[in-house]
Design a protein around this motif. Structure first.
Motif, PDB file in Angstrom:
ATOM      1  N   SER A  46      10.025  34.585 -56.463  1.00 20.52           N
ATOM      2  CA  SER A  46      11.263  33.854 -56.162  1.00 20.52           C
ATOM      3  C   SER A  46      11.132  33.084 -54.856  1.00 20.52           C
ATOM      4  O   SER A  46      11.688  31.983 -54.709  1.00 20.52           O
ATOM      5  CB  SER A  46      12.440  34.830 -56.080  1.00 20.52           C
ATOM      6  N   LYS A  79      18.266  30.466 -50.616  1.00 16.11           N
ATOM      7  CA  LYS A  79      16.917  31.015 -50.746  1.00 16.11           C
ATOM      8  C   LYS A  79      16.970  32.541 -50.775  1.00 16.11           C
ATOM      9  O   LYS A  79      16.333  33.194 -51.616  1.00 16.11           O
ATOM     10  CB  LYS A  79      16.038  30.533 -49.590  1.00 16.11           C
ATOM     11  N   PHE A 138      16.113  31.363 -61.824  1.00 18.42           N
ATOM     12  CA  PHE A 138      15.657  30.103 -61.241  1.00 18.42           C
ATOM     13  C   PHE A 138      16.565  28.943 -61.670  1.00 18.42           C
ATOM     14  O   PHE A 138      16.681  27.951 -60.951  1.00 18.42           O
ATOM     15  CB  PHE A 138      14.224  29.804 -61.670  1.00 18.42           C
ATOM     16  N   ALA A 161      11.936  29.275 -54.178  1.00 19.47           N
ATOM     17  CA  ALA A 161      13.001  28.982 -53.219  1.00 19.47           C
ATOM     18  C   ALA A 161      12.523  28.060 -52.112  1.00 19.47           C
ATOM     19  O   ALA A 161      13.276  27.184 -51.653  1.00 19.47           O
ATOM     20  CB  ALA A 161      13.537  30.291 -52.627  1.00 19.47           C
ATOM     21  N   VAL A 208      12.563  24.195 -52.553  1.00 17.47           N
ATOM     22  CA  VAL A 208      13.857  23.533 -52.697  1.00 17.47           C
ATOM     23  C   VAL A 208      14.442  23.317 -51.305  1.00 17.47           C
ATOM     24  O   VAL A 208      14.937  24.248 -50.667  1.00 17.47           O
ATOM     25  CB  VAL A 208      14.830  24.373 -53.551  1.00 17.47           C
ATOM     26  N   LEU A 247      18.522  33.798 -54.029  1.00 18.53           N
ATOM     27  CA  LEU A 247      17.600  33.723 -55.156  1.00 18.53           C
ATOM     28  C   LEU A 247      16.620  34.895 -55.130  1.00 18.53           C
ATOM     29  O   LEU A 247      16.342  35.519 -56.164  1.00 18.53           O
ATOM     30  CB  LEU A 247      16.850  32.399 -55.119  1.00 18.53           C
ATOM     31  N   ILE A 299      19.567  27.798 -59.297  1.00 17.86           N
ATOM     32  CA  ILE A 299      19.345  27.118 -58.017  1.00 17.86           C
ATOM     33  C   ILE A 299      20.368  26.005 -57.775  1.00 17.86           C
ATOM     34  O   ILE A 299      20.925  25.910 -56.670  1.00 17.86           O
ATOM     35  CB  ILE A 299      17.907  26.582 -57.945  1.00 17.86           C
TER      36      ILE A 299
END
Length: 273
Positions: free
Chosen positions: A214, A146, A129, A218, A221, A149, A132
């Motif tokens: 995750s 995304k 994480f 994701a 963001v 991740l 990012i």
């Protein structure tokens, strides 16, 4: 002499005695497990109705259910859910395939292990994480960071468990396969895959769980669609009912995928007692 005869007669009776039919679990046993959740929801509703829990803190179960119906009817929830499922599917397939392939190479070759396992262990220690900001710098704010991740989160559990499963295969079994002149592909099919399958399925369950976790991060963001976007939009307007609906869908999706993997595990490992 009489003692030996009595023991023999007892053993004969035990062998000829019919096996007792296996008792099926009572349906009430499964219903009892729902008592405590129902009680919690009822208490929650009472506290909301009496004003102990304000709507700005958390909406009542009745309001959440009504909001969920509205979101389903206008298509908002369905569209957001499909987008989130698509992200998880792509990220999981990408990360899971990489982790599985690397585990096979590292587990079957000493050179592969020395080349692959050290960097994988180093990357595993990184909090993904925390990557990012780098993903955004490298890939922008679109779908790529995304999916990356999610893929990174799904890769390592499957890699570690599959590698452990391959290493746990009895070396005598592999030597027997070589002595039978089985080809490399035949050894993979008949020895390696069955031997590593139980551990790999454990890794599969863990990878799916981390993939959904995750996804939640994701989609918070710079997302403009999906369940995470719906939750963030609701947060800006203090719509706690929409937030709870989104979180409930996350949980249901995670439980569904886990149930599917457990079903596959029971079918694939039916030979185990």
């Amino acid at each position: 002499m009489s003692f030996d005869l009595g023991a023999a007669q007892l053993a004969g009776r035990l062998q000829t005695a019919p096996a007792r039919p296996r008792q099926r679990p009572s349906p009430l046993r499964h219903l009892v497990r729902w008592v405590s959740p129902i009680v919690i929801i009822a208490i929650w509703q009472v506290l909301s109705t009496t004003g102990v829990l304000e709507e700005t803190t958390i909406a009542s179960p009745a309001q959440i259910a009504s909001t969920a119906i509205d979101l389903v009817q206008d298509g908002t929830l369905g569209t957001a859910t499909l987008i989130s499922i698509q992200r998880v599917a792509i990220g999981f397939l990408l990360g899971g395939s990489i982790g599985l392939a690397l585990a096979i190479v590292a587990g079957l070759s000493r050179i592969g292990e020395n080349a692959i396992d050290p960097p994988m262990q180093m990357l595993r220690m990184l909090p993904h994480f925390g990557l990012i900001p780098l993903f955004i710098i490298w890939m922008g704010i679109g779908e790529q960071p995304k999916i990356a991740l999610i893929a990174m989160g799904a890769c390592f559990p499957l890699y570690l468990n599959t590698l452990a499963g391959i290493r746990g295969i009895d070396r005598k079994t592999l030597e027997a396969a070589r002595s039978m002149n089985l080809s490399w592909s035949q050894r993979i099919r008949h020895v390696v895959i069955p031997g590593a399958l139980p551990q790999s399925l454990v890794g599969l369950r863990q990878s799916l769980g981390i993939a959904w976790l995750s996804l939640i991060v994701a989609e918070t963001v710079a997302a403009d669609s999906g369940l995470g976007y719906m939750i963030n939009h609701a947060r800006d307007f203090l719509q706690t009912d929409v937030i709870v609906v989104g979180l409930a869908v996350y949980a249901l999706l995670g439980l569904t995928t886990d149930a599917v993997v457990r079903y596959l595990e029971r079918r694939a490992l039916a030979w185990r007692s």
